[in-house]
Scaffold this motif. Sequence first.
Motif, mmCIF file in Angstrom:
data_model
loop_
_atom_site.group_PDB
_atom_site.id
_atom_site.type_symbol
_atom_site.label_atom_id
_atom_site.label_comp_id
_atom_site.label_asym_id
_atom_site.label_seq_id
_atom_site.Cartn_x
_atom_site.Cartn_y
_atom_site.Cartn_z
ATOM 1 N N THR A 199 0.840 -1.207 0.000
ATOM 2 C CA THR A 199 0.000 0.000 0.000
ATOM 3 C C THR A 199 0.869 1.249 0.000
ATOM 4 O O THR A 199 0.589 2.225 -0.705
ATOM 5 N N THR A 200 1.941 1.223 0.789
ATOM 6 C CA THR A 200 2.861 2.357 0.814
ATOM 7 C C THR A 200 3.549 2.529 -0.531
ATOM 8 O O THR A 200 3.686 3.648 -1.032
ATOM 9 N N ALA A 201 3.967 1.416 -1.142
ATOM 10 C CA ALA A 201 4.695 1.487 -2.413
ATOM 11 C C ALA A 201 3.843 2.116 -3.510
ATOM 12 O O ALA A 201 4.303 3.008 -4.239
ATOM 13 N N VAL A 202 2.605 1.656 -3.647
ATOM 14 C CA VAL A 202 1.771 2.176 -4.735
ATOM 15 C C VAL A 202 1.406 3.637 -4.500
ATOM 16 O O VAL A 202 1.400 4.444 -5.434
ATOM 17 N N ASN A 203 1.143 4.013 -3.258
ATOM 18 C CA ASN A 203 0.822 5.411 -2.984
ATOM 19 C C ASN A 203 2.044 6.309 -3.094
ATOM 20 O O ASN A 203 1.924 7.475 -3.510
ATOM 21 N N LEU A 204 3.222 5.799 -2.745
ATOM 22 C CA LEU A 204 4.445 6.579 -2.938
ATOM 23 C C LEU A 204 4.681 6.816 -4.427
ATOM 24 O O LEU A 204 5.031 7.936 -4.834
ATOM 25 N N ALA A 205 4.505 5.782 -5.243
ATOM 26 C CA ALA A 205 4.696 5.944 -6.685
ATOM 27 C C ALA A 205 3.732 6.977 -7.250
ATOM 28 O O ALA A 205 4.123 7.850 -8.047
ATOM 29 N N LEU A 206 2.467 6.910 -6.844
ATOM 30 C CA LEU A 206 1.478 7.872 -7.324
ATOM 31 C C LEU A 206 1.770 9.286 -6.821
ATOM 32 O O LEU A 206 1.535 10.269 -7.530
ATOM 33 N N ALA A 207 2.291 9.378 -5.588
ATOM 34 C CA ALA A 207 2.621 10.700 -5.042
ATOM 35 C C ALA A 207 3.815 11.311 -5.768
ATOM 36 O O ALA A 207 3.834 12.515 -6.050
ATOM 37 N N LEU A 208 4.820 10.496 -6.085
ATOM 38 C CA LEU A 208 5.966 10.999 -6.855
ATOM 39 C C LEU A 208 5.506 11.467 -8.234
ATOM 40 O O LEU A 208 5.993 12.478 -8.755
ATOM 41 N N GLN A 209 4.569 10.745 -8.811
ATOM 42 C CA GLN A 209 4.014 11.153 -10.096
ATOM 43 C C GLN A 209 3.244 12.472 -9.959
ATOM 44 O O GLN A 209 3.355 13.363 -10.810
ATOM 45 N N ALA A 210 2.494 12.605 -8.867
ATOM 46 C CA ALA A 210 1.737 13.839 -8.642
ATOM 47 C C ALA A 210 2.652 15.045 -8.476
ATOM 48 O O ALA A 210 2.258 16.179 -8.773
ATOM 49 N N LEU A 211 3.883 14.793 -8.016
ATOM 50 C CA LEU A 211 4.856 15.874 -7.859
ATOM 51 C C LEU A 211 5.587 16.185 -9.164
ATOM 52 O O LEU A 211 6.499 17.018 -9.180
ATOM 53 N N GLY A 212 5.203 15.495 -10.230
ATOM 54 C CA GLY A 212 5.778 15.801 -11.532
ATOM 55 C C GLY A 212 6.815 14.818 -12.030
ATOM 56 O O GLY A 212 7.399 15.036 -13.100
ATOM 57 N N GLY A 213 7.057 13.741 -11.299
ATOM 58 C CA GLY A 213 8.060 12.776 -11.708
ATOM 59 C C GLY A 213 7.507 11.710 -12.635
ATOM 60 O O GLY A 213 6.384 11.228 -12.437
#
Length: 270
Positions: free
Chosen positions: A21-35
């Motif tokens: 759960t942490t991994a998928v939300n971290l990936a989506l959050a990094l994407q939301a920050l423009g990565g």
Amino acid sequence: MNTIKHIIAVASGKGGVGKSTTAVNLALALQALGGRTGLLDADIYGPSQQRMLGIADGVKPEQQGGQFLLPVMAHGLKTMSMAYLTSERTPMVWRGPMAGGALVQMLEQTLWGELDYLVIDMPPGTGDIQLTLSQKAKVAGVVIVTTPQDIALLDAQKGIEMFRKVDVPILGIVENMAVHICSQCGHAEHIFGSAGGERVARDYGVPLLASLPLALSIREQTDAGTPTVMAAPDGPEAALYLEVARAVRDALQQGGDAGSAFPDISISDD
């Protein structure tokens, strides 16, 4: 692999602490920050990212040139998982070297393209998959996931020690299920103990990236295939995941190519 700037492993000493759960939300959050972000489900024996990302059963990655795989797109992420290559009911009855070989194939034979971050959802423990990753990939850092429970903290410490032995930087600790807030009366209760992640972070001199609540919404959103950062981007839980992503991004920018040089790993009794 040379087109990936930073590889981030998300690991835990034991299962059931919310690592995937942490991994998928971290990936989506990094994407939301423009990565530009990818997600590799490296839990060969128990892959779960297909369900968490809402990808239908039977979806297979397209092949290119008979050798390479094209990542499966989900919520804007480039993803790969053993779940795409087997059926939901197929158990992976493999010995360690076979699982390690599968990880290497998914890592090196997937055409990831240009990525700022590749988040790798690791299996629990400190075994073959972890060693294989540290040998085969330039890992920029690892996020350790735990709960405040003493048993989970013991295993988290083993995970920290293992990654330090193979010179992978610890980016920080995420503490899941830190507190439960009753939806009826608002009473806060530390079901699994309190401040455990903070103690481990202090003992090892690494940051506590976030303490996430034991929230029904996180479970429901992830089970439904739309993780929290996508389902409720303005909610308090999504804000915590974005906080983790900012801390990871800043640490990687300060540290540069932290995983550019790795020794050959040998196992001894010392």
